[in-house]
Every structure is written in structure tokens, then in C-alpha cells.
Write an enzyme that holds these catalytic residues in place. Structure first.
Site, short mmCIF file in Angstrom:
data_model
loop_
_atom_site.label_atom_id
_atom_site.label_comp_id
_atom_site.label_asym_id
_atom_site.label_seq_id
_atom_site.Cartn_x
_atom_site.Cartn_y
_atom_site.Cartn_z
N ARG B 108 0.84 -1.20 0.00
CA ARG B 108 0.00 0.00 0.00
C ARG B 108 0.88 1.26 0.00
O ARG B 108 2.08 1.16 0.15
CB ARG B 108 -0.93 0.00 1.22
N CYS B 112 3.28 8.65 -5.23
CA CYS B 112 4.07 9.83 -4.90
C CYS B 112 3.11 11.01 -4.72
O CYS B 112 2.28 11.27 -5.59
CB CYS B 112 5.05 10.11 -6.04
N GLU B 147 -3.33 7.05 7.20
CA GLU B 147 -1.96 7.11 7.73
C GLU B 147 -0.97 7.67 6.71
O GLU B 147 -0.03 7.00 6.28
CB GLU B 147 -1.51 5.72 8.19
N GLU B 318 -7.68 4.12 15.51
CA GLU B 318 -7.35 2.70 15.59
C GLU B 318 -6.71 2.45 16.96
O GLU B 318 -5.66 3.00 17.26
CB GLU B 318 -6.38 2.30 14.49
N TRP B 326 3.38 -6.17 13.20
CA TRP B 326 4.37 -5.42 12.43
C TRP B 326 5.61 -4.98 13.21
O TRP B 326 6.55 -4.44 12.61
CB TRP B 326 3.73 -4.20 11.78
N GLU B 366 -1.94 -8.60 7.25
CA GLU B 366 -2.21 -8.37 8.68
C GLU B 366 -2.93 -9.53 9.34
O GLU B 366 -3.61 -9.34 10.35
CB GLU B 366 -2.99 -7.05 8.85
N HIS B 369 -2.60 -9.79 13.04
CA HIS B 369 -3.01 -8.61 13.81
C HIS B 369 -4.35 -8.94 14.47
O HIS B 369 -5.33 -9.23 13.79
CB HIS B 369 -3.16 -7.42 12.85
#
Lengths: 646, 646, 646
Positions: B108, B112, B147, B318, B326, B366, B369
Site C-alpha cells: 500500500r 508519490c 496514515e 485505531e 508489524w 495483517e 493482527h
């Protein structure tokens, strides 16, 4: 130069400051006791702001202003910092790193030594400067470029380098068969059919052939020398009677300084004891103990090394005057250290100590690098100590000729061999040279670090810490030499072509030291073999010989062999073993040794004797009743200096 | 929001689960006490599976299902995960890293920020979503992207970035002469003739000009803000009355969060205390002591920081509900910590704590997670604690307005300056801000972390741990401020153009604190200077002043100076020194301090007082005889919380 | 082969030496007790010095010379070292590393397994060699290529690999929808519209999808097997009755050795115990204790592993004879170790131990790698010990069939899973297999390391240290197996598509061990949970079950569960826990365990029993009164071997 007083100087960048400060700066330099000033070496964009359009007027005025204050000028050619317009006109002039990435504009040294186009541009700007100032009475010398190789720039993997490397190989080997044989390319089917097939030794799947690597290192070194010579010849022709100088760096072995030194009148170097302590192999304990002094042998090692690079004339072109900006950590020197370093250079025979830089710049990459002056024009601590040193130098007078006591032989290809094939992580011929040097200096011995082809007459002891490619001529000279000789591990272990010699190491030395190294071991840190008062780690050689052992491990394995005057050390020696061997050889050679307090070093110059206290404690010098002290006395405070006549 | 109860929510990915689970999921969310659900932010490939072909039906049904369960929806724009077909249509949209390598598709954030084509695509998808759902009654807010900057994606060295950087520089400096002067490009002949000659500051031979780097960091930050604003304006126009939100990360300084916050209604952040403990500078001892709790100041620091980024409205978007995937090591939170973190956010004034994620995904990056639910749909420990927190929140009621006690000033460009020029390895303005914050919190003080332009009225103390570029306006406000002020090292040490100020550091602050920093030292780990109960390492400044010393080292060097209400700390302060200074200033300001047990923190909110036990031991709170406890009591078990009225 | 004596052999490079040395070399080999010689595997540039021009004459003479001395020849195909002219003809044949950089000519293994052009060239040279020598009576076997994957060469990110990967995926998944579903590409919008959109999983912004990575690892492994089979079929057809062999490396898991083994007659491996000790995960204490011996389980682990890779026939193709050149540190083996390693291979059932290499080469990359002979042609220590071993082997006679005691199940995809998703830094299925193996061997148990599809009949114990992808068929076989079974952490934790199984780990094993792993924790070094005589670090699983705990931590958390004969270990077990479990299971299975001194290992072969002393001390073997010693005795010196009949 031993009959002249050492001079002090400073590196100055008039282009960094308002022109109306220049005269005052020059006046203050002279008043401080400085008589030399280096300028110009990064000023290309001001000298030639557009391609072909030169602006000399500001530099003319700067030269005249400094001259008017009585300062002699060392003019730098600005080829370490080609301007952006030049890089944009030939983008392939930049070096490529080992990963194939360009190393572009935005800092300095962004050129490949092999790029012919840039070599032409360097010649052009050098000629323009020499045409302009070559005969100016203020000009006493020329510094060509600046710190060749700094920031790991000697070795470039560019197409220009690849092409030049092929031509270099063809000159060296003449036929591809000769190259294949010399390198042992039959191994792993690495044989070439023509020179055109050869590439630089990067981006290989696993390590390249060490002979390929060594020749690429030799080639890369030769390119530095060739690049230099173009400018040196141009300047010499246009500025007769002036010294050609280059400023070397510390602990730097990427090109052959002995060879480059032959094209110089004066070898100079840039002395940053605190930065070098922090950057190199010293233990955390040493880095802590000498945090604000530098290890007591760092400056002296280089003084004694570079004195041997250029027929004896040498200088400190940049002397650390305070904290620097480029080491991982940057402490301030202990008060007194700038003076100590200055006088230590004098003791070792420098003709000039030039501080870097006059005033701390408030901008750009080196804004956290101290100068003699603060950015606000006030005197910094460096200025105070430079003044002090100037007074001392006047009181001491000319230092007298350097003594000949111990010759320590170092060769740049030794470093290339151990870099290429450490065989045990961290094995470094340079480090072994330094540690051996340190042992000699701890006993108060004066050392010349010399090339393998240097004459050995007049020395009491010869020490060869690690010389893998051992010249036959040196064997002959050692046979004639009358004093004790110490030969360290891996000496004679490689032929010119990075092969093991047919008669095994130490190869040609076998005629003098009849032993064979039949096996070597490298040991990980913490794996130690003990002897009487000796711990051997890192490196251990298995030897076949009838020679008697002079030193052995508890397990019976010998680590020092002696064949008449010549000792061979079959391991990486620790400090205790080196101390013992140095003491023994000095006694044999009739050289006086001293029992110096920790952190104290002495050096003789003519009839003068200097002592330097790098420790944190006041010490008492081991001098017999009352010598004639010119500076200081037998009780020496930290960072203090004593000088007396012997 | 201080008059409303904090809400709980969760991050949910309907596209990850069978559609026939959705209604049950929504029911369980509501039953658990959650009232908000974030969806959509990674769903581009499902919303627009082919270029231009939108599939809204599944998302319509998901929105309706969640709405039907009474949940308010925070809809994310999916621009952090452009689909493969989009990348294939404009391959140059990906960022380039500092080595020049593309950072491509497959995870992800593969875009740019400067790529205009991608900016257009982001606008297009955001508009399509806002058109579809902007007025839907379920939608209560929008999260733009996700993020920003995660995985080191703010700074890109792509051609798009280079082009935009040149334009940005031209707007900032107008003439190339102004830029050359500001950067000090005369140094090393770095002068440019036009903006077109300028490149990003990567792939240079050695370090680039720090002014070049700082401007590139400013530019890169501005590109994030500009990228954001495109979507924010589009969504705001199409979805009136809904909050515009972004979710920030922890210990992240690559763009200016204060500036981005101005384009938000609500600043939110993603709170992973265990992952952040493991990833950042904490000592091995701290990492062990707080293994399953996180350092007791990690969550609070960010609460107090992001509250200052967006006019006071902030959330946890979150919240770590269990182990993550991670960090280098990923332990499980101590039972109770999920509830503790939730209530701590409440104590600091959050309007929402949203857990990440509803259910652990059994697939992709994830999969390790944790969520509130296990992959097999059963409740995980997080669900148990979320329920517990929901009950607690109901019992406590609205938390009341945050107090004003201490203002800690932090600026993102401080981090950019110390990143660019640490001068001693590891010097970080962010870390110094955190350590100072921690000292304040250990004494039970409530802290607002604010930008340099924040109003200071109402605070008892102002603390400025490290602010190299010191605004004149702040000097003026400090002059007016009536309470004690602490200014830390390197403050005022740089101009806007990354120069040393002409009057030396602390530059403009000199009018309030008449001293000059004439030299700085950085010290390697283990090199310590001792004072009375104080150890100074890392950083030490040499000061010239007539001010009296308030704290000194044993060697006589002063480390804290005082000029009336203002103290200047001329070193990196250790915990003991900070504790002493905090105690002294609190007394001067009339602020109550507490003697808190190790690992315990307190926080006031309106008339409520919260206490949190991050330690492994039961502790006794230092509360005078019997306050009115709403939750817990004076004896506090590990991972437990107490709330009382003060 | 259990009815034949083990043979000794050597690796020889006639092309490295003057032709007039060959006959003497061959004579000395035979005289030393060697009967096999491997040649040819790096000689492409000598066999085909120009494209299409073959020079067989020198090799014909070498083969005939060796044959004349009675030596059987193992001929290598030279495809690990394509010559420069070949690389220049197809420059895209080289692998690309994960950063996209070519890995070019200059050492070896500079080819991408997926490049069809190079695969054709490999077939061509193999066919030419097999045509020339396939029926020569001296040829007893063929080694195809050399050390597949050495220097990290299995995985290549070249365009050729990308293209082949897409085709491989299409064969595996048939539709892109199936792939998207299997990988969970809905996560982060990673969905593809066609196989053509897929790239190798490198140069992503953050970690790629683990399912993407796992399939790329599977694909890369399959490419090695496919590359191999081309040559194997060519050679087998042209050289009937000869063994097809490959030489594997140590601790190497990048391709599936079980699968490649199916295309071999004999699995061989290259045994470098000192280099492997230095290169891998062993603690500094182990690296010091076994500096000159290697960890006592390194060689045996691989013997027992590769015996399971090729229907029981296996060899040591390269046996370390002295110091090597390629580890960070390279000590010399303790005198006796070369003999010990040789006899240990015999004890484990090798049919050949071949030393690498005959004579140390004085040139090129491996010039510091010892041989049996020194570069000066004299015997080195390796030759002395090979002679000694040859005498021992004669005295011992055929070793007899390997026993069946413990089956340890290892799967290469286990290593790929834990490489891809360690979840806690350093989690390695290979390391856990090794540590479990070591515990079994410390108790004197004989182990077969087998693939998950190996038959289990005849074994007393089955141990499965870590098998994330747990085949249903293995569950069935375990249900039928009558003895104790140990299943380690993470077993059954992933589906074939790198998903968490719907019923949670241990997935299919749940029918035998009714528990669910509902959460896992990884712990940083130093973070330890203690039990009775047990320290648990690294990894800890939270389990939901009604099964009773067999071992628990002091905090009450269970770490070993037992369901009838099957134990599940819910943590990374330390040595103490493994010892306890091994002892318990051996007792249950009626297998005799021994209380061996530290560093001592035993191994049974038919009726023979071997003991090996890897320690630094003389030890006393725990043998009841007076067995019939063939070699050595009950008192065993360091590096010594005892053999007796049981």
C-alpha cells in the site's frame, strides 16, 4: 627545512565573507602569528560562474589583501567541486558506486577519476588559475584538488572506469592469456577471450577473484595519480619555484600515497584526531579515555607516515581547531590540545601547521565545524591556542633534523590485499601497522614510516608489521641491514598476482627466515590462545620450520621465530607481546627506551626533545636530573607539552 | 465535545467477509457498546474493479446494514491503495526511494504525493464516493486516505517530486540568487544558475547541504497537505455537516501535523502502544518492563499532541486490541490494558476510541493482527475489554474540559532539523520532547503539546524542549507570559534557512536569555559528565554569559542558566535533572505535583481525576483521605484504572 | 549400500594443475585409500573455450589418467559457471536481486533458473559431456551443476522469472478470481484482473502479501527442480547405469530438497561444520566452545536430513579438510576432527565421503581453502586423517542398515512460511527442527529427518517441531501411528494459501489434538516466562482447550498439552523442556536413552555403535561393562571416535 622555524597558517574562504571583512581578517591572522593562508580550493562557481566566463576580480582583491598583510598564499585548484553547469554538460562524469548508482551533484567530489572529459575540464580550470596567479609574488604554493578519495571516491564503477581499466590491464598484461594465467581465471571458468570482455569487479554473485579486485584497486590508485599529474604539470610550468602540494587524509589507503607523493614537493595532511578516534577501530574504552584528546598515536602516526611520502617535506594542511561536524559524535578538544597538536607536528618535522578554518561558517554542510574564530568573529578557543603555539615556536626555534631510529615499512598494497581478503573479519594491515607503531612509541622510540623501497641505512631497527607482497629487493636490503628486524604475519604471503607463492609464505623471505606458513587460522573475538603474559586472538599461523621458537603459547605452539637478527611473528600480536619484542630489539640495537606513563609520548628533533601528555592526569616525565627545559617541565599537566635540549 | 460522552467504534471491512455475516456483525457491534464504524478506506478495487466501472451495490448494502443497527459511519477514501490497473496506466506515479528505486505495487501507499496524475485520480474516486454517500444519513464523517506517510512514504525522489520541488523553491525564493544566498551555496561551489538546475538532495557523494534537505522536507510536507486538501474540499462540498478526519501515526514527524490539522475537523491517530514501544528508542530495560503495557507515556503523549493539532477535537481511530503483526516482536497486552488505554484516551479528551479491527483477518499482510473478534468469529480478549470500557464510560459520563497546566511546545521542523543534522548520533528533538513530557507526567502534571504559534494564556508553565528555529513571535509571547519557562538545548540555534544566527544561538531568544552558545559537544554513549545527582551525556553546550548558573557539573561547567522566569538547559538533561527542574517550576507556578509510584500516571478532565497503573505491581495512589471513586479505588492493580471526582 | 564399505573420494581440478602432475596425483589418491574422484564441474571455459568449439583432449587425458589409477569418476556438469562469452551473448540470463540489480559475471552461479535461453545452453553442454563420457568405464556417476542456490541464487526477480511466475500461477490457479481469493487480495485492494498484471513480490512499499511471497518461493523452488531435470534426463539417457547426484549445502532451505531428491539417485551434501557454526544462529558461547569442532549436531543433522531426501542413498560430496575461506572467521579443525567427521558420516550411512579438495589452489577465490594437500604438494593434516579414516573403515567393514528410532518431520515450506512471516524476529522452523534434533541426540536417540509424506512405520517416536502447513494425510498417518508424537508451535497454523485455518490453528490437527491456538505472542530476547526448570522466551501461544496441561508456567499458563499419545508444545521450547519431553516419550516408546557427557554423540548402524567426542575433554562413555571395541575404547579423547558391536 630543519633549519627553519615551523610556520603557522590557516584555511580561508574570502568568498564566504563580506569583502569589507577581508582586510581585518588578514590583519588578525598576521597578528596571531600566522604567515600562510590557503584559499581557493572550493571556489570554482565564483571563479567561473558561467561556462567560459571567468570572474577573477574578487579573487585578485582577496590575494592582494592577504599579500598586503604579509601572508604567503597556498592557492588551491577547485577541482574537488565542479559546478552544477559542468555536471549538467557531461552527466556521465560522476562516479558510480559498487551498486551501480550515480554519485551526483550536491556535495563534493562528484567526479570519476577516469572520466577523460572531466580530466580536460580540470586541466582547463587549473591552467586558467595558474595563468592568472602563477607568478604573483604572494603565491608560495599550490594545493592540487582537495583530499583525493575522501568520501570513498577513489574507486568508481562507471563506464569510463571500465573502459580505462581494460586499457590499463592490456598495458600491464599485453595478452589476455597472461592475464588469465596471472589471475588464475581457470578457476570457476572465469577465463576471458579478450580484454574487451572484462568488467569492474562489482555486482558479482559472490566475491570476485581477489586478483581481479587487487588490479582494480591498483588501477583506481593509478587513476588518482594520473589525474593529479595533469594539473601538477600545468601548474608547475606556469608557477615556477612554488611548491606543489596535496592534502592527504587520515587512515586512508585507497590510493598509493607513496606514488602520489613523488609528484609533490610537499606532502600535507588533514589532522582531525578526535574525528579519527571516533571513526576508526579503537575500542570503546579507548574512545572514552581519549575522547577529547584523540589516541596519542593518531597524529604522530600520520606525521611519520607522510614525512616518508615526499622526500621529507611535509605539513599539516588542516589542523582540527575545535569540535568537528562529521564524526558520529563530536566532542570538544580538552583545553590545550590544539596547542599540543601544533607542537607535536613541529616535533615530527612539519614545516607548516595550518588550521582549518579561519572562521566557523554559519551555513552549509560544515556549519558545526569549529574554526579559530566563532561565526560572530570573536576568537574561539583555537585562536587562543594558536597564539600560544606561535609564542612557543618562537621560543623553541628551528626543530632540527628528524632522528633515524626505527623504520616501519608500510605499503598501500598491503591494505588492498587485506581489504580484499581479510580471511578473518577485520584483519587490516593498516591497523596492524598502527598497533605496532603504537608499541614502539610507548617505549619512546622515534619512528619513520617508509615505503618498501626506502633506504634502510642509519636505522637501528626495521619493523614490517604486515607486507603480503614482499619485494625481492627488500629481501636483499634486509640481508644487508645490520640491526634487528621484525616481520609480522601474512608477510610474503602473496605474489604480485595475488597468488600464494609456490614455496608458501613468507615467499621470498624464506631465504632469510627459513620457515613455511602451512596453514592460517582466524579466530572470532573472544577466542583467545594464551601464552606467558600474552593473549593471542584474531590470527594464528601454523609454521613448519627448524628454527627455534622465541615465544610460544601454553599449548606449545610457537608464535615468534627467530632467524639471526630477523624475527617472524606468526600471529596477530597483542600489546604485551609487542612491548616485549620492542624492548628486546631496542636493547639489541642499542636504542634507549623509556618507561613512559600511560598516554605520554616523546619525540626527538635535532637536539630537542618534546614530551606530550595525552592523559587526564598530571604525570612526571622520566627525565634524569634536570634537563634544560625550554617549554614546561618534568611535571606535565594534561594536554601540556614540555621541550628540552638533550 | 467535553459535554458529550466519549464514543466507542471499530474499523470494519465488509468486503473481507461473507455478506450474510454483516447484519450479525452490526448487531454485535451495537450490543458491545460501539456506535461508530469506519469502513471503505482500502476498498478501491471493489468499488471500481475496472477503470471507470463502479460497483456500489455491495457498499450500499453494507452502509445500510450498519445504519440499520444504529451505527454512525466514518467513510474512508481509498486513496492509500490504488489498484493495479491504475498503477499500470501511469507507472511513474510510484514514489522513488533515496536510492532511486521505485516503490511499486503489492502492498500500500505506492503513490508519490507530487504526481499530478495520481492526484487527479484521487480526486476522481473521492468525488465519486462523496457523490454516492455524501448525504446518506449514516455517514457522520470522512477519513481522507489512511496514515499519510506510513512506511516512510512522505519523501519521494521521483521526477514528479523533483519538478514540483523546483516550482516550490521558485515560489519561496523568487530568484535563484536568493536561494543561493539562503542556503549558503557558495560553500563547495554548490551555486545554481537557475531553479531548473536543482535536484532532490539524494544520491550525493557525502551529505547534502542541510538547507537543501530542510527545504526538501518542508516541500515534502507541503505536498502531503496539498494532496489532502484536494480530497478534503471535494468531500466537504458534497457531504456538508460531516467531519473531515485523518488518522495520524505514532512518533511520526515526516510532515507537519499542525498544518495538516488545520484542514481537519477532527484529528485522529492510531494508537499501538506495544508496537511503538518495540520500534522506538526505548532502552532494553524499558522494553522489558513495559513489554505488555507499552511505556506509560506513549499513548498520552500522542493524545496531548494531536489534541493540539485540530482545535481540540480528536479521536483514536485505531486502538490496538491485542498483539499486532508489524513490530520486531509482538507480545500480547496484559489483560486490562485495552480497557485502560480506552479510558486513558477518554481522560485526555478523545471523542471517540475506535478499535482496529472488528475481526482478525485470516489472510494477507495483517493476518497476525488481533481484532476484537478472532478469525473464527468468537470474541477475543479485546471484545471483553471493550464491553468493560463501554460500561465504565457510561458510569463516568462526559469527561469535562481538559485542564490547562503545562504547555509543551513542539514543532515539526525541529524534528527535521535534528534529523538532518543530529551532530551527535541519535539526537532527536522528538525524543527530547517525549522525555521532557515524561518528566512532567511523572510528577502528575497535565500537559498540552502545542505548536509554537499556540496561545499561552492560562498555562502555569511553558516548556520548550528543543526548538532550533525559534519564531520571533514566540519570543514576544514568552516575554508576556507570566510563569516559569524552560528552554532546552539547540533552541534558537538555526535561522529559517538552516544557518547559525548571526548573534549565535539561542538567536532571537537572546533578548530574554542573555547568553550565547559558543560551542556544542556531542558525546558517545558511556561518556558522562557528572553533577550533583545528575549525569550529563549525549549533548553539552558551552555558554558565554553573565547569568548565574542554577545547575552545574562537578567540573564547574554550568548546565542550567536562569534569567528571571526563564531557564535555559545547556545539555541533554537526564531524568533526574528534569525531575528537579519540573518540581521547581511547578512550585513557582503554584501547580500541585504528586509523588506517583513508578508506572502510574494521572490525568484530570473537568472535575474528574483518572489514574492508570502501567506497572506490574499493585500500587497505592497518593490521594488524601477518601475521594469519591467512580471507578476503582486507592489500591490499584496492574493494568487497572481509578476515576474519582476532585 | 549397507552391505558395502563406505568409500572415500576427493574433488579434483586437473585443469588447475600442470598435466605432468596428474598421474602422480592419481597415484597418491589411490595410495591414500580414495577410490572416487569428482571432476569437471567448473571447467566450462576449458571444455568450450569459444562458442561451439570444444576442447575435449585435456579432459580425455585426465579421465584416462584417473581411471588408470583405479579411481571411479564422478563427472560434474559445469552449468554453475557459464563462461563470459555466453553471458555476453545473452546478458539477460543473470539473476536480478530483490533491489533489481543484476548479479553478473565474475564469480559463479550468475544465471537465473527461469531463463529459457540459459536452460537451453545448460542442456547443450550437459549433452555434449554426456555424449563424450557417458559410456566411459571410469564414469560411475554424474553431479548435475553444483550447490544449487548457493550465494542466495534460488530467488531471482528478473523479467524471465516474472514471466515464468505468471505462467506458473496460471497453471496453479487457472482463474485470476481463484488466485485473488486464495491470496486474500481484497485486502489493501491488491486484486488483479489478469495474471499478466502480477509481478514478483519485491520492491513493494511495505511487506508484500505473504501468500504472494509463499507462491513465489514455491515457484522459485520448482524452477530449480525443472532446471535440474532437463540435465538429469539428458545425462541419464546418455550414461545408463550411472548415478545422478547433486551436492546440497548446509542449513539451506531455499528450494525443496525432498522434491529435487526425487530426481536423484544419490543425494549428497557439502559438509563444512566449522563454517556453518560460524555462519548460523549459534550463540557466542557455542561458537567458542565448538570453535574447532563445529557444533556436535551440525554434520549429523544434515546426514539424517539428506538420507531422507533420496530413497536412502546419500554421500558427503565435499568434506571440510581444514580451514575454509568463506566464513567471517576461519579456524582450523582440532587434530582428529577430519577423521571424526568421516567416520560419523559412515555411522549415519553415507556411501561416500569425498574431501574438498585434493590440493589447495594457490590462486583465485578459494586460495585460502585448505585441501588434503598443501599448495606445495605436500600432505596437509587432512591427508593424514583421511589415511587414518581409510584404515578405520577397513577395520570396521560395512556399517549395516540405519536404525529406525525417531522420525523428525521437516518440510521446506515450513521454512518458507517462517521466513515470510516470522511474527517475532528470528523465528525459524529450521532452527526449531535443529534444536529439537539436538535434544534427541543428546539423549543418544537415532533420528531420521523425513518429509511429511514419509511412511512412519517402524519408528518409536514421531517429532514434528514446526509444520505450519499440515497435510491432512499426515493427520491420518499420525492417527494410525502407535507411538508418542510431539507437535511443536505453529504447526497447522496456515492453510496451503497462507491463510489462518477457519477452525484456527492447529487446523486439521484439531481432530487429534482438540485445542485451538487463539493468540500468539513473540517476545524480545531477555523477556522470559519461567516454569519449573523451564524458561520460555521467543514464542508463546494462548490455547483454548479442555485438554489437561502437562507442563505449565509459574503464572499458570500451560505450555504443553497432551491428547493421548500426542503432545502439543505451545511455545518455543528451551533445551530443558525438550530434554524432559524427549525422556518421557522415549520411556513411553520403550527406547533406550543415554546420559551422554556434554559434546558426545552416539549413532547405531546395523549392529555397530559409534561414539564421537566433540568436547575439549576426555570423557568416559556410558557403556556397560566392556563392549567389543573395534576402534577406540570407553575412555574417549577429544576429537576421538569409538566403535563397538552392540
Amino acid at each position: 627545512m630543519a633549519d627553519e622555524k615551523m610556520r603557522l597558517g590557516v584555511c580561508y574562504y574570502p568568498e564566504h565573507w563580506p569583502e569589507d571583512w577581508w582586510a581585518d581578517d588578514a590583519r588578525r591572522m598576521a597578528e596571531m602569528g600566522l604567515s600562510r593562508v590557503r584559499i581557493g580550493e572550493f571556489a570554482w562557481s565564483r571563479i567561473e560562474p558561467e561556462p567560459g566566463r571567468f570572474d577573477w576580480h574578487w579573487l585578485d582583491r582577496a590575494v592582494d589583501t592577504l599579500h598586503a598583510a604579509g601572508l604567503g598564499i597556498l592557492m588551491g585548484t577547485p577541482t574537488a567541486t565542479p559546478p552544477k553547469w559542468l555536471v549538467d554538460r557531461m552527466p556521465d562524469m560522476v562516479p558510480l558506486d559498487a551498486h551501480g548508482r550515480p554519485r551526483g551533484f550536491g556535495s563534493r567530489r562528484h567526479y570519476c577519476f577516469s572520466h577523460q572529459g572531466y580530466r580536460g575540464e580540470a586541466a582547463r580550470i587549473a591552467a586558467a588559475m595558474a595563468d592568472r596567479y602563477g607568478l604573483h609574488p604572494a603565491i608560495v604554493g599550490w594545493q592540487i584538488d582537495n583530499e583525493y578519495g575522501c568520501h570513498d571516491t577513489v574507486v568508481s564503477y562507471s563506464p569510463a572506469a571500465a573502459q580505462a581499466f581494460r586499457a590499463w590491464l592490456e598495458r600491464r598484461y599485453e595478452t589476455i592469456q597472461a592475464l588469465n594465467a596471472a589471475w588464475g581465471n581457470v578457476f570457476w571458468s572465469m577465463e576471458y577471450r579478450s580484454f574487451a570482455e572484462i568488467e569492474p569487479p562489482n555486482l558479482t554473485v559472490t566475491e570476485p577473484n581477489p586478483a581481479h579486485m587487487l588490479d582494480f584497486r591498483r588501477f583506481s590508485s593509478d587513476q588518482v595519480v594520473a589525474f593529479h599529474q595533469v594539473q601538477a604539470e600545468i601548474v608547475r610550468a606556469r608557477s615556477p619555484g612554488r611548491d606543489i602540494i596535496h592534502n592527504f587524509m587520515g587512515f586512508f589507503t585507497e590510493f598509493d600515497h607513496h606514488q602520489l607523493g613523488r609528484a609533490l614537493d610537499v606532502a600535507s595532511w588533514d589532522s582531525y584526531p578526535l574525528g579519527f578516534l571516533e571513526q576508526f577501530w579503537f575500542s570503546p574504552e579507548e574512545k572514552q579515555a581519549y575522547l577529547r584528546q584523540g589516541h596519542p598515536d593518531i597524529a604522530a602516526f600520520h606525521h611519520d607516515l607522510y614525512r616518508g611520502c615526499s622526500k621529507g617535506r611535509w605539513s599539516v594542511m588542516e589542523q582540527q581547531p575545535g569540535p568537528v561536524n562529521w564524526a558520529p559524535y563530536n566532542p570538544a578538544p580538552l583545553p590545550g590540545m590544539v596547542r599540543l597538536w601544533t607542537l607535536e607536528a613541529m616535533a615530527h618535522g612539519a614545516e607548516l601547521v595550518s588550521y582549518f578554518r579561519w572562521r566557523q561558517a554559519p551555513f552549509a554542510q560544515e556549519q558545526m565545524h569549529a574554526g579559530l574564530l566563532r561565526p560572530d568573529r570573536a576568537d574561539d578557543q583555537g585562536a587562543v591556542e594558536a597564539r600560544h603555539a606561535a609564542v612557543d615556536i618562537d621560543r623553541i626555534g628551528p626543530a632540527g633534523a628528524p632522528p633515524r631510529a626505527v623504520a616501519l615499512i608500510f605499503s598501500y598494497d598491503a591494505a588492498w590485499v587485506t581489504d580484499t581478503q581479510p580471511q578473518g573479519r577485520g584483519f587490516s594491515a593498516l591497523r596492524l601497522a598502527f598497533e605496532t607503531y603504537s608499541a614502539l612509541r610507548r617505549r619512546g622510540l622515534d619512528v619513520d614510516i617508509v615505503a618498501p623501497d626506502a633506504p634502510l641505512d642509519g636505522y637501528g631497527i626495521v619493523v614490517i608489521p604486515c607486507l603480503p607482497i614482499f619485494p625481492d629487493a627488500l629481501v636483499d636490503r634486509l640481508a644487508e641491514f645490520g640491526g634487528p628486524v621484525l616481520v609480522g604475519p601474512r608477510s610474503g604471503s602473496k605474489t604480485e598476482s595475488f597468488n600464494i607463492p609456490p614455496n608458501l609464505p613468507p615467499g621470498p623471505l624464506h631465504t632469510l627466515v627459513p620457515l613455511r606458513v602451512v596453514r592460517v587460522e582466524s579466530l572470532r573475538p573472544g577466542c583467545i590462545e594464551t601464552g606467558v603474559g600474552v593473549d593471542v586472538g584474531k590470527w594464528l599461523e601454523h609454521v613448519e620450520t627448524d628454527l627455534p621458537a622465541e615465544e610460544s603459547l601454553n599449548n606449545g605452539r610457537a608464535i615468534v621465530y627467530r632467524s639471526g637478527r630477523i624475527r617472524y611473528v606468526a600471529c596477530w600480536p597483542d600489546a604485551a607481546l609487542l612491548d616485549r619484542l620492542v624492548g628486546r630489539m631496542a636493547a639489541e640495537a642499542g636504542l634507549l627506551t623509556l618507561d613512559l606513563p600511560a598516554g605520554v609520548r616523546v619525540r626527538r628533533a635535532g637536539r630537542l626533545c618534546f614530551a606530550f601528555n595525552y592523559s587526564h592526569d598530571e604525570v612526571r616525565l622520566p627525565v634524569a636530573d634536570g634537563p634544560d627545559f625550554i617549554i614546561g617541565g618534568a611535571a606535565l599537566a594534561p594536554a601540556d607539552v614540555a621541550v628540552w635540549r638533550s
